[in-house]
Design a protein around this motif. Structure first.
Motif, short mmCIF file in Angstrom:
data_model
loop_
_atom_site.label_atom_id
_atom_site.label_comp_id
_atom_site.label_asym_id
_atom_site.label_seq_id
_atom_site.Cartn_x
_atom_site.Cartn_y
_atom_site.Cartn_z
N LEU A 187 45.58 -26.25 -83.09
CA LEU A 187 45.95 -27.64 -83.38
C LEU A 187 45.38 -28.60 -82.33
CD1 LEU A 187 47.62 -29.37 -85.35
CD2 LEU A 187 49.58 -29.06 -83.82
N TYR A 188 45.34 -28.15 -81.09
CA TYR A 188 44.82 -28.95 -79.98
C TYR A 188 43.36 -29.33 -80.21
CZ TYR A 188 43.22 -29.66 -75.08
OH TYR A 188 42.65 -30.14 -73.93
N HIS A 189 42.59 -28.42 -80.80
CA HIS A 189 41.16 -28.66 -81.00
C HIS A 189 40.82 -29.23 -82.38
CE1 HIS A 189 39.53 -27.07 -77.27
NE2 HIS A 189 40.42 -26.11 -77.32
N LEU A 190 41.82 -29.69 -83.10
CA LEU A 190 41.62 -30.25 -84.43
C LEU A 190 41.43 -31.77 -84.36
CD1 LEU A 190 41.68 -29.40 -87.47
CD2 LEU A 190 44.10 -30.05 -87.47
N LYS A 191 40.46 -32.28 -85.12
CA LYS A 191 40.27 -33.73 -85.19
C LYS A 191 41.49 -34.40 -85.82
CE LYS A 191 35.20 -34.03 -85.58
NZ LYS A 191 34.07 -34.45 -86.44
N GLN A 192 41.62 -35.71 -85.58
CA GLN A 192 42.75 -36.45 -86.11
C GLN A 192 42.80 -36.39 -87.63
OE1 GLN A 192 45.34 -37.96 -84.46
NE2 GLN A 192 44.49 -37.05 -82.60
N ASP A 193 41.66 -36.33 -88.28
CA ASP A 193 41.63 -36.24 -89.74
C ASP A 193 41.26 -34.84 -90.22
OD1 ASP A 193 39.02 -36.25 -88.89
OD2 ASP A 193 38.28 -37.60 -90.45
N GLY A 194 41.34 -33.88 -89.33
CA GLY A 194 40.97 -32.50 -89.68
C GLY A 194 42.12 -31.73 -90.30
N LYS A 195 41.83 -30.48 -90.62
CA LYS A 195 42.84 -29.61 -91.23
C LYS A 195 42.65 -28.19 -90.70
CE LYS A 195 43.87 -30.53 -95.44
NZ LYS A 195 43.78 -30.69 -96.92
N MET A 196 43.75 -27.48 -90.51
CA MET A 196 43.65 -26.11 -90.01
C MET A 196 44.48 -25.16 -90.86
SD MET A 196 46.08 -25.81 -86.62
CE MET A 196 46.45 -24.06 -86.84
N ALA A 197 44.05 -23.89 -90.87
CA ALA A 197 44.76 -22.83 -91.58
C ALA A 197 44.82 -21.62 -90.67
CB ALA A 197 44.04 -22.49 -92.88
N ILE A 198 46.00 -21.00 -90.57
CA ILE A 198 46.17 -19.86 -89.67
C ILE A 198 47.05 -18.81 -90.33
CG2 ILE A 198 48.11 -21.02 -88.50
CD1 ILE A 198 47.21 -19.58 -85.92
N VAL A 199 46.69 -17.55 -90.18
CA VAL A 199 47.47 -16.43 -90.72
C VAL A 199 48.43 -15.95 -89.62
CG1 VAL A 199 47.40 -14.12 -91.73
CG2 VAL A 199 45.53 -15.73 -92.17
N LEU A 200 49.70 -15.82 -89.98
CA LEU A 200 50.72 -15.44 -89.00
C LEU A 200 51.75 -14.51 -89.65
CD1 LEU A 200 51.38 -19.00 -87.53
CD2 LEU A 200 50.22 -17.14 -86.33
#
Length: 534
Positions: free
Chosen positions: A339-352
């Protein structure tokens, strides 16, 4: 080109025939190394055929080797000398002149001939191929025979940049290694169907962006990066997509470099790093006391689940402003890094693992902070046994950095899969349903629910999916009157059948007293059975 059953059988037979003392999971270091060298060699020969104008590579090299090396480096970033091509190895095998030292010398020459600005991508990429190891054979002759088998095997597998050949082979081999050795061979590979779900969610609506940056801080073999890029319009256009990734295990880091380049990604579009993501923030981060992290359009990750980590003195780390994950479970540490390295308009997906949804203490505080900051967009529950290395059910969490809405979409996709021999697999229709449900963002009975923040607060910030998606299927009600009537019918039928049987016995004619006595005893038994039945 997906691997056919015939080629899969050939691959496994060759590996077993050349096993020697080598552990099954180590095969990939050699097989993928030979495959990648073949790829680089064929790429070099294809380029040479376009630029030599009827001359030969050996002639150019003999005239001025330094200038010839610079000539190839300027285009490819590496040099393969005359006599070191994969086709040269094949020719030597056919003429019974091959020796494993030909491979050893070629790899040494390759390392020496890497262009300086390409060293990050090529240097040491074949380091895992220990050609002097006794595991390949007890002497040079047996090691040579082993290498010949592998070269002949790779000669039968066509390489195509437009198809996930390495991915197909890797997924096949890790499944076989895990099944045959019990090793956690699959822990560095995200199955394509899971990558597909994540990639489609990350790129929908952004496919036509002229430039795009991707980051996977636990990249494994690089499959998530490649799958995400495949949905972008400019995939394959040099300079349009930048691939960033970090991997702790050197062998897997080498595999990721091979994988990206075998998919046609130019070396100068690849920025990969071999280090521990949690201990070494990369790329950028805090430089000379100033927080200047590099941000990305999309961040994706499938980190090791509930891994131990050193969480001491992390309070001042800007990555963990929402909280410091417990030392016994680094799941939220990986999430916060992404999340820290995500742009303000970016999106992330993570498997947990599911535990991040409901565990307490430090993780509960992090979860609350993320929710109140509107970072969590969706929680998608996957089927169990979807990964090669673990049977536990997992989730995909979708997050955004600057999101206005405070609701969370919950999707329970745990029951939509195709059962295979050792694992479960998402079918195309399962993938489509997940993605379409995410995009529509509406309630679907027994499958999805959009929960408000107030609803989540009522559950004390617990995100366990069954709290929001009720998949319970009640058993059909039993009509007791109908059951009683059926029992009466059965009893009546039994009585009728017994009466018919007794009548038939009475009509029998006995020739002596002994037979009559036996018949009378039988009648008494049948009468008793009839009474018991009633």
């Amino acid at each position: 080109m997906a691997l056919t059953a015939e080629k899969e059988a050939l691959i496994w037979k060759t590996l077993n025939d050349t096993r020697g003392k080598i552990e099954p999971a180590e095969y990939k270091n050699y097989i993928f190394g030979v495959m990648f060298y073949k790829f680089l060699s064929e790429k070099a020969q294809e380029w040479l055929s376009l630029v030599l104008n009827g001359d030969t590579w050996i002639n150019i090299w003999q005239q001025n080797s330094a200038k010839a090396a610079e000539f190839m480096q300027s285009k490819l970033g590496y040099v393969i000398q005359p006599g070191d091509m994969f086709s040269d190895w094949q020719e030597a095998i056919n003429e019974d002149k091959f020796n494993i030292m030909m491979v050893s010398d070629a790899l040494a020459h390759f390392d020496q001939g890497v262009r300086p600005d390409a060293r990050e991508d090529f240097s040491g990429i074949f380091a895992d191929m220990d050609l002097t190891s006794n595991r390949l054979g007890n002497n040079t002759q047996t090691r040579t025979a082993t290498m010949m088998d592998w070269i002949n095997l790779m000669d039968k597998i066509e390489l195509d940049e437009t198809a996930d050949v390495l991915g197909d082979l890797y997924e096949y081999l890790i499944g076989m290694f895990a099944a045959n050795s019990g090793a956690k061979a699959g822990e560095f590979y995200t199955p394509h169907q899971v990558s597909d779900v994540m990639a489609r969610i990350l790129t929908t609506g952004r496919e036509n962006m002229e430039s795009y940056s991707l980051y996977d801080p636990t990249m494994g073999s690089g499959s998530l990066l490649l799958t995400t890029a495949s949905y972008l319009k400019n995939a394959g256009v040099r300079g349009s997509i930048k691939y960033y990734g970090q991997e702790w295990i050197t062998t897997t880091f080498n595999l990721a470099r091979m994988n990206l380049m075998m998919h046609g990604v130019e070396y100068n579009d690849i920025k990969l790093h071999n280090a521990d993501t949690l201990n070494n923030d990369w790329p950028d981060g805090v430089v000379d006391g100033v927080d200047t992290p590099r941000m990305f359009d999309a961040v994706m990750a499938n980190p090791p689940y509930s891994q131990k980590w050193d969480n001491k003195n992390r309070e001042d780390d800007p990555r963990f402003k929402a909280g410091v994950a417990p030392k016994s479970k680094a799941d939220f540490a990986f999430l916060l890094h992404c999340l820290y390295h995500l742009k303000q308009d970016g999106k992330m997906a993570i498997v947990l693992p599911h535990g991040v949804l409901f565990r307490g203490a430090a993780e509960a505080r992090i979860r609350k902070n993320l929710l109140e900051n509107h970072n969590i967009s969706a929680v998608i529950g996957l089927p169990e046994k979807i990964f090669t290395n673990t049977g536990i059910p997992t989730i995909i969490m979708i997050l955004e950095k600057n999101r206005a809405a405070d609701d969370v979409l919950f999707i329970d996709a745990s029951k939509g899969f195709e059962k295979q021999k050792n694992n479960n697999k998402l079918r195309p229709k399962d993938i489509d349903l997940i993605v379409e449900t995410y995009l529509k963002r509406k309630d679907v009975d027994k499958y999805a629910h959009v929960a408000t923040l107030d609803e989540i607060k009522e559950n004390d910030y617990n995100l366990n999916i069954p709290r929001y998606v009720d998949t319970f299927e009640p058993e059909p009600e039993i009509d007791l009157v109908e059951v009683a009537n059926e029992l009466k019918k059965v009893e009546q039928q039994l009585g009728d059948n017994n009466a018919k049987l007794l009548k038939m016995i009475n009509e029998l004619t006995a020739k002596d007293d002994g037979t009559k006595k036996d018949l009378e005893q039988f009648r008494e038994i049948m009468r008793g059975l009839n009474e018991d039945g009633k």
